[in-house]
Design an enzyme around this catalytic site. Structure first.
Site: not given
Ligand SMILES: NC(=O)c1ccc[n+]([C@@H]2O[C@H](COP(=O)([O-])OP(=O)(O)OC[C@H]3O[C@@H](n4cnc5c(N)ncnc54)[C@H](OP(=O)(O)O)[C@@H]3O)[C@@H](O)[C@H]2O)c1
Length: 352
Positions: A14, A130, A160, A243
């Protein structure tokens, strides 16, 4: 803990898993043996580690036998199915999913903030959300210096963050738009190419999404700050990687831009990029593949007493996932080796 542990990456194929393998290699983690695990669909795939091709195996309970540290990034349901049993068999699971983050018996760790919590583990350690991880890299040092009471924040989250399928969706939709073909959707409820979606994760009865509440809930646990409050709007943007978060923080003590900059310049894992006159501020494009997060656009908040606005960006596949997990594993191998059963029995007899 074995100083050259047998490591497994569960979810190795992944978006996060691939970065875990790269991070273990780049940081020279003392891997004794590496097992790459994924679903039955990926069995036989080859992935490179230190120049050697390793074959992906199916994640099963048996595939975790003998593993010292398992880095899990295969989703919550897989973590719930496999992590507790692996932990009972002596493996330490570092889990990237949300499955155990708020479990009181599971430490939730950002090593720059609460590395000491690693030693409290009972076989599972959780990696934070995250967006929360990236924002806290700047919020926490400011909290230590000025006492952060609450934040208002908006996130700008890369595709992502949703995984490999979402990266493919943005690529495909950009191509469809550019070539005048109808736009197809599989992952997001709306077109993400040339759009922004104020919708990350599922909605709660309060109107916030689950993702939006993670900053308050996980922030309290990581910073050991039960009064911390966070009102967040999470937005998915057509960025491939990294981000960004716009934060307005309120503090107990008076805060100036200069004093905040002095604190942030000394914060571990964080770069200050703050020169508006030269159009210099953190950008997700340039944060991609970097270990450090970056903070900039510092200014006094004009709507709050003791308020500071800032912009923080970071690679969520790294600091929000793979890097943070490997840093936790680095903390784990620093812990003293657990006593043998015989030593424990002797100690118990001596006490009784
Ligand atoms: N992406 C991020 O930035 C990010 C950040 C923090 C946390 N996380 C968390 O990390 C986890 C993985 O995210 P991702 O973005 O890497 O997702 P992804 O790209 O979709 O990868 C998912 C991985 O899980 C494996 N998997 C799926 N079903 C499985 C099964 N039944 N048994 C074993 N393996 C299975 C997949 O294997 P196959 O290839 O064989 O299907 C793949 O390796 C999620 O819990 C996510 O919330 C992600």
């Amino acid at each position: 803990m074995n100083r050259e542990p047998h490591i497994a990456v569960a979810g190795a194929t992944g978006a996060v898993g691939i970065e875990m393998i790269k991070t273990l290699e780049k940081r020279n983690f003392p891997v004794g043996k590496l097992s790459l695990l994924a679903s039955a669909r990926s069995v036989g795939k080859k992935l490179k580690f230190r120049g050697t091709e390793l074959t992906v195996q199916e994640l099963t309970h048996d595939s975790l036998v003998g593993v010292d540290i398992a880095l899990f990034s295969a989703g919550s349901s897989i973590s719930k199915e496999f992590a507790p049993a692996a932990a009972r068999n002596g493996c330490v699971v570092v889990d990237n999913s949300s499955a155990f983050r708020m479990d009181e018996t599971v430490p939730l760790v950002i090593p720059e903030i609460n590395a000491g919590d690693v030693k409290l583990h009972r076989g599972i350690i959780a990696n934070p959300n995250c967006t929360t991880a990236i924002a806290l890299m700047a919020i926490y040092p400011l909290h230590q210096a000025f006492g952060c009471t609450r934040v208002f924040a908006s996130s700008y989250q890369a595709v992502s963050g949703t995984g490999a399928k979402a990266i493919a969706e943005l690529e495909r939709q950009v191509d469809e738009v550019v070539h005048g073909r109808p736009v197809t959707r599989e992952v997001y409820p709306h077109q993400i190419a040339f759009n922004v979606l104020p919708h990350v994760d599922s909605f709660l009865p309060s109107g916030y999404t689950k993702e939006e509440m993670k900053m308050e809930n996980e922030g309290r646990k990581i910073m050991h700050h039960p009064q911390f409050r966070a009102s967040v709007t999470c937005v998915r943007v057509p960025v491939y990687r990294a981000h960004s978060v716009a934060v307005s923080g309120e503090f107990e003590k008076a805060i100036s831009v200069e004093a905040a900059l002095a604190v942030l310049r000394n914060a571990p894992g964080l770069d200050v990029v703050d020169n508006p006159a030269k159009a210099e501020y953190p950008l997700p494009l340039y944060q991609a593949e970097r270990y450090n997060c970056a903070v900039g656009r510092l200014r006094k908040d004009c709507a709050m007493e003791n308020g500071l606005c800032f912009w923080v960006a970071g690679d969520q596949l790294l600091k929000g996932a793979a890097l943070n997990a490997v840093q936790i594993a680095e903390e784990l191998i620093k812990l003293p080796a657990p006593a043998t059963r015989r030593e424990n029995e002797k100690a118990a007899l001596a006490v009784s």
